[in-house]
Design a protein around this motif. Structure first.
Motif, PDB file in Angstrom:
ATOM      1  N   UNK A 112       0.830  -1.203   0.000  1.00 28.64           N
ATOM      2  CA  UNK A 112       0.000   0.000   0.000  1.00 28.64           C
ATOM      3  C   UNK A 112       0.862   1.249   0.000  1.00 28.64           C
ATOM      4  N   UNK A 269     -14.349  -7.111   4.116  1.00 26.02           N
ATOM      5  CA  UNK A 269     -14.022  -5.681   4.199  1.00 26.02           C
ATOM      6  C   UNK A 269     -12.565  -5.442   3.811  1.00 26.02           C
ATOM      7  N   UNK A 270     -11.658  -6.221   4.412  1.00 26.20           N
ATOM      8  CA  UNK A 270     -10.234  -6.022   4.120  1.00 26.20           C
ATOM      9  C   UNK A 270      -9.901  -6.376   2.677  1.00 26.20           C
ATOM     10  N   UNK A 273     -11.137  -3.533   0.584  1.00 23.57           N
ATOM     11  CA  UNK A 273     -10.379  -2.308   0.864  1.00 23.57           C
ATOM     12  C   UNK A 273      -9.016  -2.341   0.175  1.00 23.57           C
ATOM     13  N   UNK A 274      -8.416  -3.533   0.117  1.00 23.36           N
ATOM     14  CA  UNK A 274      -7.104  -3.661  -0.496  1.00 23.36           C
ATOM     15  C   UNK A 274      -7.145  -3.228  -1.954  1.00 23.36           C
ATOM     16  N   UNK A 275      -8.265  -3.503  -2.619  1.00 23.60           N
ATOM     17  CA  UNK A 275      -8.417  -3.105  -4.014  1.00 23.60           C
ATOM     18  C   UNK A 275      -8.739  -1.617  -4.123  1.00 23.60           C
ATOM     19  N   UNK A 277      -8.474   0.852  -2.067  1.00 23.90           N
ATOM     20  CA  UNK A 277      -7.520   1.823  -1.534  1.00 23.90           C
ATOM     21  C   UNK A 277      -6.330   2.053  -2.468  1.00 23.90           C
TER      22      UNK A 277
ATOM     23  N   UNK B 269      -8.550   1.336  10.248  1.00 25.98           N
ATOM     24  CA  UNK B 269      -9.212   0.588   9.183  1.00 25.98           C
ATOM     25  C   UNK B 269     -10.157   1.421   8.353  1.00 25.98           C
ATOM     26  N   UNK B 305      -7.485   1.159   5.975  1.00 22.37           N
ATOM     27  CA  UNK B 305      -8.090  -0.141   5.698  1.00 22.37           C
ATOM     28  C   UNK B 305      -7.213  -1.066   4.860  1.00 22.37           C
ATOM     29  N   UNK B 306      -6.272  -0.499   4.086  1.00 17.36           N
ATOM     30  CA  UNK B 306      -5.448  -1.372   3.253  1.00 17.36           C
ATOM     31  C   UNK B 306      -4.132  -1.728   3.942  1.00 17.36           C
ATOM     32  N   UNK B 307      -3.945  -1.218   5.156  1.00 15.71           N
ATOM     33  CA  UNK B 307      -2.728  -1.574   5.882  1.00 15.71           C
ATOM     34  C   UNK B 307      -2.986  -2.886   6.631  1.00 15.71           C
ATOM     35  N   UNK B 309      -4.018  -6.009   8.601  1.00 10.85           N
ATOM     36  CA  UNK B 309      -5.200  -6.140   9.453  1.00 10.85           C
ATOM     37  C   UNK B 309      -4.828  -6.284  10.930  1.00 10.85           C
ATOM     38  N   UNK B 312      -4.171  -3.262  12.775  1.00 13.51           N
ATOM     39  CA  UNK B 312      -5.370  -2.459  12.982  1.00 13.51           C
ATOM     40  C   UNK B 312      -5.878  -2.653  14.406  1.00 13.51           C
TER      41      UNK B 312
END
Lengths: 440, 592
Positions: A112, A269-270, A273-275, A277, B269, B305-307, B309, B312
């Motif tokens: 990221x 959710x994660x 979010x990875x996509x 973000x 997150x 949110x992309x860091x 998990x 978090x």
């Protein structure tokens, strides 16, 4: 992607399920790629010497003595300027009959962006559609989905937005796209003479669903190449993210994970979010903007997929057929662009925020009046005027076939206010009324 | 707490499932101990979350891509710790307290761990304690000025029992790792103390004397909170709401305006662009109280949110520990966490990978306990030196599908004393902030000590007025429902009046333009002035011939009051609109 020499070939598979197979192997890295019986697979679990592989194309017909070759690297994409104008499948192989692209090989789904290295998005993306530019202004570096029922013309609207958006590159990530829609996009881009700006990664309904999981990462790796290495403005179109999430749930189900809401994996959710973000404004001027589609089932936005998406994306756009004018409009109530505050009234004319809010408020009054009418009550004079206003507002501003610049939209707004209401009724800051109220 | 194992336990990776990594250890391992897993020369940080025999189950705070069986692991002998010392303010950290500004490159690199504090920076130290003083953990030994805030250098929290100050350095310039004092324990053993200390984030810092019930108003400048459902200093509150209902805008408003000495924002997150907004605005915006830039009193924990998990989950604890550290200096802290649901989801992902039996909605069974434990770390405290400090904590909750009957919302509701329900309906009709005036509550309004403080600080009849306004809102809603069912002309005129009077309060007190340079922040004096104004209107009898006249008349009243909200308080312009308002009121006022 042919295997390199000196690689160990395994031929004894111990376990095969619908989507995975396991075997004894050593020295294997997590998330490494492999080929099982000629099909691409990825390491998803390692327990001592037992390695579990997820086979993208499904495991049908794989024998227990199939050949397994490990690649010693995660999935990659070869990036170079030659990507432009090309169509690829989920693995990054050309499907347009052209040659393989040569370039630097980069792992997909990379790290990221450090949040402190991001720049605040501040460049407006004009689409000419007032339902977007006026009420839900888009900004470079933003991520926003269309929440649409499958029968709504979201692919058409998205193609229109993409072509008008003046992006340097448009990257289409098609997941579970019907062949017809794929050809539609191809056609529209071709006719607009924009093919050299377009790159497509497509998994159609004819391809195995699990392959879809690679598509967004492929598209975004290409996007990062153009945005970071070339400082370009890149627009990524993801359609349809619901089908992507469905593929996630298939995989998690086959790996015996406990499902959470709506049978979706707990990590939905994660995963999403990875996509999303990956949308970012880089300090060097390049940017990645994501416009996605999340299809709904019967307009239900409380389902886990749209719900999680809504918490991740910077707003959402709803399309709706307005029966009063017989056209598709961008719904002003449910649509929202969170980043609009960064540009409206500053990059656009000062009266933008108030004109936008007032029009929506009056439109809400019209909705109330309509309810009254449907319930058989008499309308007041004000009610009647809100209804007249609402119809013209739909026709001249909300309809998706409107194509005017933002100042024209604001002027139109003031004209509609003046035509139907007095100054007290609109309740706008006095200095703006003094400046913009059209005198008859 | 001081572990001094000379030999570190080591181990080898024996299993990998996403970020759950199983390690075969060759020695003792503690639950929640930190370890580093070496992947091709890069150390990845991980935390032990379960131990079975010699197998330690660890959650890795990074992507495990490319990790192999047999990779070497070193256990550190301590839990996840926060680094506490001068230099925390204005910093931006990830969930594990690594300084994000110190990292090189645009992209985050796994295993790039930067230090939390600058060891080379020179601080002007001034001693507060003298040789021979008896001191306890958290007692103040000296202070340095951090931005404009007196940063107390304290006896480390891990010190148990009484110590005597054997020596303390003279006022002067020091670096954080310089010894500034030597403390002697009851056995005569000496301990050097520097300006830095470490504390395990999951443990509450309890080095204070007493923790009373919160008893005074915590001003936020947000009218619908301060006036209707006030937050108390040292209190806890939560803001649940579906997406798009304005949670983040509200939290940002609080972080800008609230009357706190230090603001800690845990972006847990959530969207990275929202954090960027803070980076961009806070160095520019001024703290109305001190005139200094907002960033000087703010620390941001950004674990978007992309860091990773697992980090978090750690981020909210890191933020709370920093808040507790500053509270011990006698400061007023506001801690914001956006969003606690993402933290709960991180717990769920891990619980799922460990194949634990799931509770409701697949969340871990002990979720309510974890949440209430966390909220209980907030509070108003009397320190050992009789100074006071406070942590006011407000968390947002992102309920799945906007349904408030889900585990995170329900667990939070049991512990948080103020509830700010964001309503989709209000958001849809652009009535911001979308805090529902009827569903929301603040238990603090019922505390006699809070009521007393409101009476003395605002006015004698303040609490009665607030109750009256709540009633008007309920009556307004009832009237509006009746009108919708029966029709405009089938209800008595009074219904229209009840509805429109509540609309005046809604438009003028509840709704607030967070993006207007005047309206965004309303000091309590001004809130009182406007509340009196709308109550006067409520108590005035008006004459109308038909219901059709009611709507346009009140629209004009609302318009004037709104113009007042947009004007500088008591300015020429403000008074002009106020005079206009009186004229309009006179038109229909019943003459006695």
């Amino acid at each position: 992607m042919s295997p390199v020499a000196f690689q160990k070939i395994y031929t004894h598979i111990t376990n095969i399920t619908k989507a995975t197979c396991s075997l004894k192997a050593s020295g294997i890295g997590n998330e490494e790629l492999a080929v099982v019986h000629g099909r691409l697979a990825q390491v998803v679990k390692i327990m001592d010497d037992e390695v579990t592989l997820q086979v993208f194309g499904g495991t049908e017909g794989i024998p227990s003595n199939a050949e397994v070759i490990f690649y010693n690297r995660p999935p990659t994409l070869k990036v170079s300027d030659d990507l432009a104008g090309r169509f690829f499948n989920a693995y990054g192989h050309p499907i347009d009959g052209g040659p393989e692209v040569e370039g630097e090989e980069r792992p997909i789904g990379g790290p990221s962006v450090n949040p402190v290295r991001r720049r605040q998005p501040s460049e407006l993306i004009a689409t000419g559609i007032a339902g977007i530019d006026l009420n839900n202004t888009l900004v470079t570096g933003q991520k926003i989905p269309f929440f649409a029922d499958p029968d709504q013309p979201f692919n058409q609207v998205m193609a229109m937005v993409a072509l008008r958006a003046e992006a340097d590159k448009i990257i289409l990530a098609g997941m579970g796209l019907t062949n017809d829609d794929y050809l539609y996009y191809k056609n529209v881009f071709e006719n607009a003479g924009a093919l050299d700006r377009i790159i497509s990664f497509v998994n159609t309904t004819e391809d195995p669903p699990v392959e879809r999981l690679l598509v967004p990462d492929m598209a975004l790796t290409a996007a990062e190449y153009f945005a970071v290495d070339k400082n370009e403005k890149v627009l990524v179109l993801l359609t349809d993210m619901t089908l992507y999430a469905d593929a996630l749930s298939i995989v998690s189900n086959r790996m015996d994970q406990i499902p959470s809401k709506d049978s979706m994996p707990g990590s939905l959710y994660s995963d999403l979010a990875k996509i999303y973000e990956k949308a970012v404004q880089f300090p060097s001027g390049g940017s990645i903007t994501i416009i996605a589609v999340t299809t709904l089932s019967g307009g239900d936005i409380t389902h886990a997929i749209p719900d999680n998406t809504g918490y991740i994306t910077e707003g959402q756009l709803f399309l709706r057929r307005d029966t009063d004018i017989g056209k598709v409009i961008v719904d002003p109530f449910r649509s929202l662009s969170r980043l609009k505050q960064l540009v409206i009234g500053t990059k656009t004319r000062e009266d933008h925020p108030q004109v936008m809010n007032t029009a929506v408020r009056l439109y809400a009054d019209a909705a109330n009046a309509k309810t009254k009418l449907e319930n058989g009550f008499d309308l007041t004079d004000y009610d009647q005027r809100t209804l007249d206003f609402a119809k013209e507002y739909s026709e001249y501003l909300l309809a998706i076939d409107v194509n005017i610049d933002i100042n024209k939209m604001l002027d139109t707004g003031w004209q509609l206010f003046a035509r139907h209401f007095n100054k007290a009724e609109v309740g706008i800051k006095q200095e703006l009324v003094d400046k913009y109220w059209p005198e008859k | 707490m001081i572990m001094n194992n000379t030999k570190k336990t080591t181990g080898k990776v024996s299993g990998i499932i996403a970020n759950l990594v199983i390690v075969r250890a060759d020695g003792p391992v503690a639950q929640n101990e930190i370890c580093y897993i070496n992947r091709d020369g890069i150390d990845l940080m991980a935390e032990v979350i379960k131990i079975i025999g010699n197998q330690a189950y660890t959650q890795v705070f990074e992507s495990t891509r490319g990790l192999r069986i047999g990779s070497p692991v070193v256990f550190e002998g301590h839990l996840l710790e926060a680094t506490l010392g001068p230099g925390i303010l204005s910093s931006v950290y990830d969930g594990l307290m690594h300084d994000l500004h110190e990292m090189t490159g645009v992209f985050l690199k796994p295993g790039e761990y930067t230090r939390a504090l600058d060891p080379e920076k020179i601080w002007d130290f001034k001693p507060l304690a003298k040789v021979g003083d008896q001191v306890l953990a958290a007692d103040w030994l000296g202070e340095v000025m951090e931005n404009s805030i007196p940063h107390r250098i304290m006896v480390p929290f891990v010190f148990e029992g009484k110590y005597t100050v054997k020596s303390i350095v003279a006022a002067g310039s020091y670096k954080i790792n310089d010894t500034i004092a030597i403390l002697t324990d009851s056995n005569g053993k000496d301990f050097p103390v520097t300006m830095v200390q470490y504390w395990p984030v999951k443990k509450a810092i309890k080095a204070y004397k007493d923790k009373p019930r919160p008893f005074k108003l915590f001003q936020t400048g947000v009218r619908t909170m301060d006036t209707l459902n006030p937050m108390a200093e040292g209190g806890t509150g939560f803001i649940p709401g579906p997406f798009g209902s304005g949670k983040t805008v509200l939290q940002h408003a609080l972080s800008r305006q609230a009357e706190a000495d230090v603001v800690i924002v845990a972006a847990c997150g959530e969207r990275a662009n929202e954090v960027v907004e803070l980076f961009v605005e806070f160095p520019e915006l001024e703290d109305p109280k001190t005139g200094r830039k907002l960033i000087e009193r703010t620390t941001i924990i950004a674990n978007t949110s992309n860091m990773p998990v697992a980090a978090r989950e750690a981020s909210v604890y890191t933020a709370m520990t920093i808040a507790e550290y500053y509270r011990s200096m006698g400061l007023k802290i506001l801690l914001l966490a956006d969003s606690t649901s993402r933290w709960a989801q991180a717990l769920r992902e891990m619980s799922n990978r460990m194949e634990e039996l799931p509770g409701p909605d697949a969340f871990p069974m002990d979720l309510p306990a974890i949440i209430s434990n966390f909220y209980s770390r907030a509070g108003y405290v009397y320190l050992n030196n009789n100074q006071t400090g406070s942590i006011t904590f407000i968390g947002t909750v992102s309920p799945a599908g906007g349904n408030l009957k889900e585990p995170v919302t329900e667990s939070t509701k049991k512990v948080a004393r103020a509830f700010y329900a964001l309503s989709q309906q209000r958001a849809d009709s652009k009535r911001y902030p979308a805090i529902d005036p009827i569903d929301s509550y603040s238990k603090y309004l019922e505390y006699p000590e809070v009521q007393e403080s409101l009476r003395t600080s605002i006015s004698d009849d303040w609490v009665d007025k607030v109750m009256l306004v709540k009633n008007i809102m309920i009556r307004g809603r009832e009237a509006s429902e009746q009108i919708n069912i029966l029709g405009d002309d089938s209800v008595p005129l009074d219904y229209h009046l009840a509805f429109w009077k509540s609309e005046v309060i809604d438009a003028i007190i509840l709704q607030q333009d967070a993006f207007d340079k005047i309206d965004f922040n309303t000091p309590i004096v001004r809130q009182k002035y406007m509340l009196d104004k709308v109550i006067d209107i409520y108590e005035t009898d008006f004459e109308f011939d038909s219901f059709e006249e009611v709507n346009p008349f009140f629209k004009r009243i609302i318009n004037q009051l709104k113009q007042m909200n947009y004007s500088e308080f008591q300015s020429e312009q403000f008074k002009r609109f106020e005079n206009e308002l009186y004229k309009i009121i006179e038109e229909r006022k019943v003459k006695k």
